[in-house]
Each structure stands twice: as structure tokens, then as C-alpha cells.
Design an enzyme around this catalytic site. Structure first.
Site, short mmCIF file in Angstrom:
data_model
loop_
_atom_site.label_atom_id
_atom_site.label_comp_id
_atom_site.label_asym_id
_atom_site.label_seq_id
_atom_site.Cartn_x
_atom_site.Cartn_y
_atom_site.Cartn_z
N TYR A 68 8.05 8.09 3.69
CA TYR A 68 9.23 8.83 4.16
C TYR A 68 9.92 9.64 3.08
O TYR A 68 10.94 10.28 3.34
CB TYR A 68 10.24 7.85 4.79
N ALA A 89 2.82 2.87 -5.40
CA ALA A 89 2.58 1.99 -6.55
C ALA A 89 1.28 1.22 -6.38
O ALA A 89 0.40 1.25 -7.26
CB ALA A 89 3.76 1.04 -6.74
N ARG A 103 19.83 5.46 -10.42
CA ARG A 103 18.58 6.23 -10.49
C ARG A 103 18.83 7.71 -10.28
O ARG A 103 19.52 8.12 -9.35
CB ARG A 103 17.61 5.73 -9.42
N SER A 158 0.82 -1.21 0.00
CA SER A 158 0.00 0.00 0.00
C SER A 158 0.85 1.26 0.00
O SER A 158 0.58 2.21 0.73
CB SER A 158 -0.96 -0.02 1.19
N GLY A 159 1.91 1.28 -0.80
CA GLY A 159 2.67 2.51 -1.04
C GLY A 159 2.13 3.18 -2.30
O GLY A 159 1.02 2.85 -2.78
N GLU A 171 17.86 18.78 -7.55
CA GLU A 171 18.61 17.68 -6.93
C GLU A 171 19.70 17.22 -7.89
O GLU A 171 19.72 17.61 -9.06
CB GLU A 171 17.67 16.52 -6.57
P1 FAD Z 1 6.57 1.25 -0.70
O1 FAD Z 1 6.11 2.63 -0.64
O2 FAD Z 1 7.76 0.87 0.02
O3 FAD Z 1 5.37 0.30 -0.35
C1 FAD Z 1 5.57 -1.09 -0.23
C2 FAD Z 1 4.34 -1.69 0.42
O4 FAD Z 1 4.40 -3.11 0.36
C3 FAD Z 1 4.19 -1.35 1.89
O5 FAD Z 1 2.83 -1.10 2.14
C4 FAD Z 1 4.62 -2.63 2.60
O6 FAD Z 1 4.09 -2.80 3.89
C5 FAD Z 1 4.09 -3.66 1.64
N1 FAD Z 1 4.70 -4.98 1.71
C6 FAD Z 1 6.01 -5.30 1.58
N2 FAD Z 1 6.17 -6.63 1.69
C7 FAD Z 1 4.94 -7.17 1.87
C8 FAD Z 1 4.45 -8.49 2.07
N3 FAD Z 1 5.25 -9.56 2.09
N4 FAD Z 1 3.12 -8.67 2.23
C9 FAD Z 1 2.25 -7.61 2.26
N5 FAD Z 1 2.67 -6.34 2.08
C10 FAD Z 1 4.00 -6.12 1.89
N6 FAD Z 1 11.87 8.69 -4.21
C11 FAD Z 1 11.58 9.79 -4.92
O7 FAD Z 1 11.24 9.72 -6.10
N7 FAD Z 1 11.66 11.02 -4.33
C12 FAD Z 1 12.03 11.19 -3.02
O8 FAD Z 1 12.06 12.29 -2.52
C13 FAD Z 1 12.35 10.03 -2.27
N8 FAD Z 1 12.75 10.15 -0.99
C14 FAD Z 1 12.95 9.00 -0.25
C15 FAD Z 1 13.28 9.12 1.09
C16 FAD Z 1 13.42 7.97 1.87
C17 FAD Z 1 13.77 8.10 3.32
C18 FAD Z 1 13.25 6.70 1.29
C19 FAD Z 1 13.39 5.46 2.10
C20 FAD Z 1 12.96 6.58 -0.07
C21 FAD Z 1 12.81 7.73 -0.84
N9 FAD Z 1 12.48 7.65 -2.20
C22 FAD Z 1 12.23 8.78 -2.91
C23 FAD Z 1 12.20 6.36 -2.82
C24 FAD Z 1 10.67 6.15 -2.89
O9 FAD Z 1 10.10 6.62 -1.69
C25 FAD Z 1 10.31 4.70 -3.06
O10 FAD Z 1 11.02 4.14 -4.11
C26 FAD Z 1 8.82 4.55 -3.37
O11 FAD Z 1 8.07 5.19 -2.38
C27 FAD Z 1 8.45 3.09 -3.43
O12 FAD Z 1 7.06 2.99 -3.54
P2 FAD Z 1 6.41 1.55 -3.63
O13 FAD Z 1 4.95 1.77 -3.67
O14 FAD Z 1 7.06 0.78 -4.70
O15 FAD Z 1 6.83 0.84 -2.26
C1 SIN Z 2 16.07 12.80 -1.19
O1 SIN Z 2 15.20 13.57 -0.80
O2 SIN Z 2 17.28 13.05 -1.20
C2 SIN Z 2 15.65 11.48 -1.70
C3 SIN Z 2 15.27 11.65 -3.10
C4 SIN Z 2 15.25 10.34 -3.79
O3 SIN Z 2 15.60 9.30 -3.21
O4 SIN Z 2 14.89 10.33 -4.96
#
Ligand code: FAD
Ligand code: SIN
Length: 511
Positions: A44, A15, A372, A12-13, A113
């Protein structure tokens, strides 16, 4: 009869939620998430979403910057789709209620950035991810999408080379059950928790990548682990190293050695805003040269009010831990931050296993190549999630005869998490050696052999961490050159004959 839905989303991120809210119009969607629904990397994200809105910007520039960072491995078709489809989707988030920062004329205030030749980072001060997660969860709720918390996906059900659904564990009742789906969509995020020092929260154990690997899907480019240069030294909050956004350098922050000497100009003409791989290696080199456990990041020359207003989360968090960033430098170190590789997918998010889709950080669309570009990951997740929903307007329904009750006694495996994290921090970090990688492979092989085949109920995450570590090490050993995020001292140069993705599946585990 086991439960069956049209679209089963794991995670639930950004994506998973984007996909769900868009696919809802043409089928029943169920989201499973392993902890609380907002527990995600998304929550975050600080810096923002890269997208072309500036008057002086263009798609061609964003494409060129993305491909330059990708060091010859970015897939041009995927990059073009991401960049050109991005702005309306970002605008949609704003219209849904995301409080993105705007300037006086109410256009987005665009941040800068590393690696971007223009200001193009749409942000909500320094809590962009929190805003996105909040708004998407609200939108999912309004659409009536069910998000089932504390449900841990354990393994994929694959029959006749087709993904039929998942086995999952209800973390409250401790029972394993199955859900079948016409399409299973992995949106499980990254794998930073394979390392001891990571900006990722505890959910980021690479579950989707490990599950897909065990199910026989192609996994690509796992050697390209992105280390963020600036996490606060010695500050772990709820299992993650606290990040200082690259946007701080975008607003004038300067990296210095412990005795106050700026150093980035020695490493790149772009100085403090060089691509992340260059900055992370420079920080490690300076830490080694000066025999220091950290370097410094200094933004204290900017007005205190500007800093407090632009970076409220960073300012307040650091202050709570005794660092007033308006007056003093921040001790920082690189930490594992982003998984560029993952489940190999095409530009519609389809994996190599029919009916299995992957989105966001657990997927490898080919956009990021060997490195990236900052703030491209939220954009990638948004764009390819929307495309997957579009693709799934036409899905063939799973035939009833394939839906069978599987009685699967869960197995108990060992917990090697800490051991793996220490191994990865020591041998598979920013600067790698052939010897170190070979040692790591031998250790991981020994650990992997101690897990039985089958569905793991106890220590499932530990098994995933072991599998993902194995994939990173194996991919790193195959790439006998240094390119982007993968730097190995014995092969310190880029080799133009090796400009291909590294692909591993269960049939191919070593050279
Ligand atoms: P996530 O948002 O990580 O969601 C994953 C989901 O899957 C969660 O809900 C989790 O609980 C669930 N899950 C995982 N495993 C299981 C399982 N086995 N069963 C059920 N549920 C599960 N990117 C940018 O473009 N800009 C930024 O400014 C930026 N800043 C960042 C700062 C930080 C501190 C971090 C850590 C990352 C940052 N990134 C940034 C990267 C970006 O946040 C992530 O790549 C992106 O949010 C990933 O989204 P997602 O939906 O793929 O995964
Ligand atoms: C940051 O804010 O520096 C993170 C940005 C990113 O991971 O893309």
C-alpha cells in the site's frame, strides 16, 4: 523429525522478500506468510523511496534531514549506512522491472515530501509499494523460493538464549507445528492495528515484535508511533483508513480548516511540508480549536490532468467514495501509520537473541530515532535486509541435538482487540497525558493477566496486540519529555538529558 531450513523468513513484504532473494545464493530459504503473499504494508506504500539521485542532492543532505527528523535519537552509523547504500539497491529494483516514474531524460522523476530539503522520492506514481511487491514476488518465484501462505508464526523457539526456529499455525488445517532454522528472520511489519484508526492493513498486528518480546529480545523506542496527518475521514477500506500521500502536499496540497483557512504556516516555517509529527499535532490542534472532526486537504488548484496522472490511485479511490479531488477538498484526519520502534537490532539486523534477526518495520535499527522521515522506511527495509543476507553468508549450522519435536497444545485466549484499539485511540494518540497513559497501563495490565503463558492458537493476534499496546504505553510512560512523535502535555518540552533509546525486555517491564 521436525523440519529444518537454513534461513526461515517470517513475512513477505519488502524486507522479507529482499532478504530471501539475496540469501538464496548461500542457503535454503523458506518464507512463511500469514495470509496471501501480497498482503503487507509494502503493497500500500504510495509516496515512494527516499534516495539520493538528484543533481542538487548529496548523501550529507539526506543524512542531515533524517537526523533532524529523528530529534537527536537517530543512530548516526545506521543512518549513514542506509543513505549511502540506498541508491544501488533502488536502481536494482528498477532493473528488476519496477515501473518507477521517470522524466523525459529517463532519470527518476523525484518527488518531495515533508522534512526533505531536496526532491529525492523515487516513486511509481502513487502505487510505489504495489510495484515493489509485484517485482519482488516475481523475482522470488524465479529464484525458486518457497513462500508458504496462510502460515501464522505464533512464537519463537528459544533454548539456552538462542533462537532455534518457530512454532506456527497452519491456518487451513488449524495445526501447530515447528520449523527449525540456522537463522530466523522476522520481517513481520508494523503494528498499526493496535489502533482503531490506522492506514495499515489487517496483517499489521505487531506479531514479530510481540513474539520477540516474549522470547526475551530487547524492544526499543515503542513510544514513537508515527501518525500520518492525512487519512481520509470516515473512510475505511478493508480494515484500513485510506491514505492521502504526503506527496500530495509535495505537489502543492494545502491543509485548511473546515471553513477553508490554511493553517500550517502558524505551526512551522516549512508550512505544509513540515515533518509529520508537527503536521499531525497541528491538525489535531485545529480540529480541537474549530470543534471539527476533520481538517481539509486541498489540491484542487492544480490542473486536473496533472492530478489524475500523478495520483491515479488517490484520485480514483476518492472519486469512488464521492470526492472529486480535482474540484474539492478532502476531509482528512491523522491515523496510526508507522511503528518507529521495534526489535532492537544492530546494523547487521541481529537482535539481542543469537540467531534471531529482524528487518523492516518490525525492527528498530536506530535510523528513525524519535520520528521517521517520510519515505525512509522502504529504504531502511531494503538496505538492512541486504546486509542481513550478507551477514548470513557465514552462519554456524544448528547442531542436530537441539532439534527436538515439541508437542505444544495450543491455548485459547480471549479476544480484546477492539477494546485495546479504542483505549489506544483515546489515551495513547498524537497528544498524550500522564493520567491517560497511567489509566491505559492499568487497563492493559488487567487484560494481559488474562492470557495464560504458552503458545496461543486461538486469538494469538489479540494477545500480540495486547503485548504491543503494553510496550507502547510502558515506553511512553518512561519518556518524561516531549520529543519527536511522543508528545505528553505534562512534559511538553524536550529534555536534552533524556536523549537515549527506551529499551524494554521481559526482565525490565517498568521503571
Ligand atoms: P510488511 O510489508 O508489512 O510485510 C509484513 C509481512 O509479514 C506480511 O507479509 C505479513 O503478512 C507477514 N506477517 C505478519 N505477521 C505474521 C505472522 N505472525 N506470521 C506470518 N507472517 C506474518 N514507507 C515508505 O518508505 N514510503 C511510502 O511511500 C510509504 N507509504 C505507506 C503507505 C501506507 C498506506 C502504509 C500503511 C505504509 C507506508 N509506508 C511507506 C511504510 C512502509 O510501507 C512499510 O514500513 C514497509 O512496507 C514495511 O515493510 P516490511 O517488509 O517490514 O513489512
Ligand atoms: C506517504 O505517501 O505519505 C507515505 C510515505 C511514508 O509513509 O513514508
Amino acid at each position: 523429525m521436525p523440519r529444518k531450513v537454513d534461513f526461515l523468513v517470517i513475512g513477505s513484504g519488502i524486507a522479507g522478500l529482499t532478504f530471501a532473494t539475496k540469501a538464496k545464493t548461500h542457503g535454503e530459504v523458506l518464507i512463511l506468510t500469514k495470509k496471501n503473499k501480497a498482503d503487507s504494508n509494502t503493497n500500500y506504500a504510495q509516496g515512494g523511496i527516499a534516495s539520493v539521485f538528484g543533481d542538487d542532492d548529496s548523501f550529507a543532505r539526506h543524512i542531515a534531514d533524517t537526523e533532524k527528523a529523528g530529534e537527536g535519537l537517530s543512530h548516526p552509523d545506521a543512518v549513514k549506512i542506509m543513505v549511502t547504500s540506498g541508491p544501488p539497491l533502488v536502481q536494482e529494483l528498477y532493473e528488476l522491472g519496477c515501473r518507477f516514474s521517470t522524466d523525459e531524460g529517463s532519470a527518476f522523476e523525484l518527488g518531495k515530501e515533508g522534512g526533505h530539503t531536496r526532491r529525492r522520492i523515487v516513486h511509481a506514481k502513487d502505487f510505489t509499494g504495489y510495484e515493489i511487491e509485484r517485482v519482488l514476488l516475481e523475482s522470488a518465484k524465479k529464484s525458486g523460493i518457497v513462500i508458504s501462505e496462510n502460515e501464522i508464526a505464533l512464537d519463537l523457539i528459544v533454548k539456552d538464549n538462542e533462537c532455534l526456529g518457530i512454532y506456527y499455525l497452519d491456518a487451513i488445517t488449524k495445526k501447530i507445528d515447528t520449523i527449525y532454522a540456522d537463522a530466523t528472520v522476522l520481517a513481520t511489519g508494523g503494528a498499526g492495528q493496535v489502533y482503531l484508526h490506522t492506514t495499515n492493513p489487517p496483517i499489521a498486528t505487531g506479531d514479530g515484535i510481540a513474539m520477540a518480546y516474549r522470547a526475551g529480545a530487547d524492544i526499543a523506542n515503542m513510544e514513537f508511533v508515527q501518525f500520518h496527518p492525512t487519512s481520509v475521514y470516515n473512510l475505511q477500506i478493508e480494515g484500513r483508513s485510506f491514505l492521502i500521500s504526503e506527496a500530495v502536499r509535495g505537489e502543492g496540497g494545502i491543509l485548511k480548516t473546515r471553513d477553508g483557512a490554511p493553517f500550517m504556516d502558524k505551526y512551522s516555517p516549512s508550512g505544509n511540508l513540515a515533518p509529520r509529527d508537527i503536521v499531525a499535532r497541528a491538525c489535531v490542534s485545529e480540529m480541537l480549536r474549530t470543534k471539527s472532526k476533520y481538517v481539509l486537504l486541498d489540491i484542487s488548484h492544480r490542473e486536473a490532468d496533472f492530478i489524475k496522472n500523478r495520483f491515479p490511485t488517490i484520485y480514483e479511490t476518492c472519486l469512488k467514495w464521492g470526492i472529486d479531488i480535482t474540484r474539492e477538498s478532502i476531509p482528512v484526519v491523522p491515523a496510526a501509520h508507522y511503528t518507529c520502534g521495534g526489535i532492537r537490532v544492530n546494523t547487521w539486523a541481529e537482535s539481542s537473541v543469537p540467531r534471531l534477526f529482524a528487518l523492516g518495520e518490525c525492527a528498530c535499527t536506530g535510523v528513525h530515532g524519535a520520528n521517521r522521515l517520510a519515505s525512509n522506511s522502504l529504504l531502511e527495509a531494503l538496505v538492512f535486509a541486504a546486509r542481513a543476507a550478507e551477514r548470513l553468508k557465514t552462519t554456524k549450522t544448528l547442531t542436530a541435538s537441539k532439534i527436538l519435536k515439541h508437542d505444544m497444545p495450543g491455548k485459547t485466549g480471549p479476544n480484546f482487540t477492539l477494546q485495546v484499539k479504542e483505549l489506544m485511540d483515546q489515551h495513547v494518540n498524537v497528544i498524550r497525558t500522564q493520567k491517560g497513559l497511567e489509566h491505559a497501563r492499568e487497563v492493559i495490565q488487567g487484560l494481559e493477566d488474562q492470557f495464560e503463558d504458552g503458545i496461543h492458537l486461538i486469538n494469538a493476534e489479540s494477545r500480540n496486540i495486547v503485548n504491543v499496546a503494553r510496550l507502547i504505553i510502558e515506553s511512553a510512560l518512561r519518556r518524561k519529555e516531549s520529543r519527536g512523535l511522543h508528545y505528553i502535555t505534562e512534559y511538553a518540552e524536550k529534555d536534552s538529558t533524556l536523549g537515549k533509546d527506551t529499551i524494554i525486555n521481559t526482565n525490565i517491564v517498568s521503571n
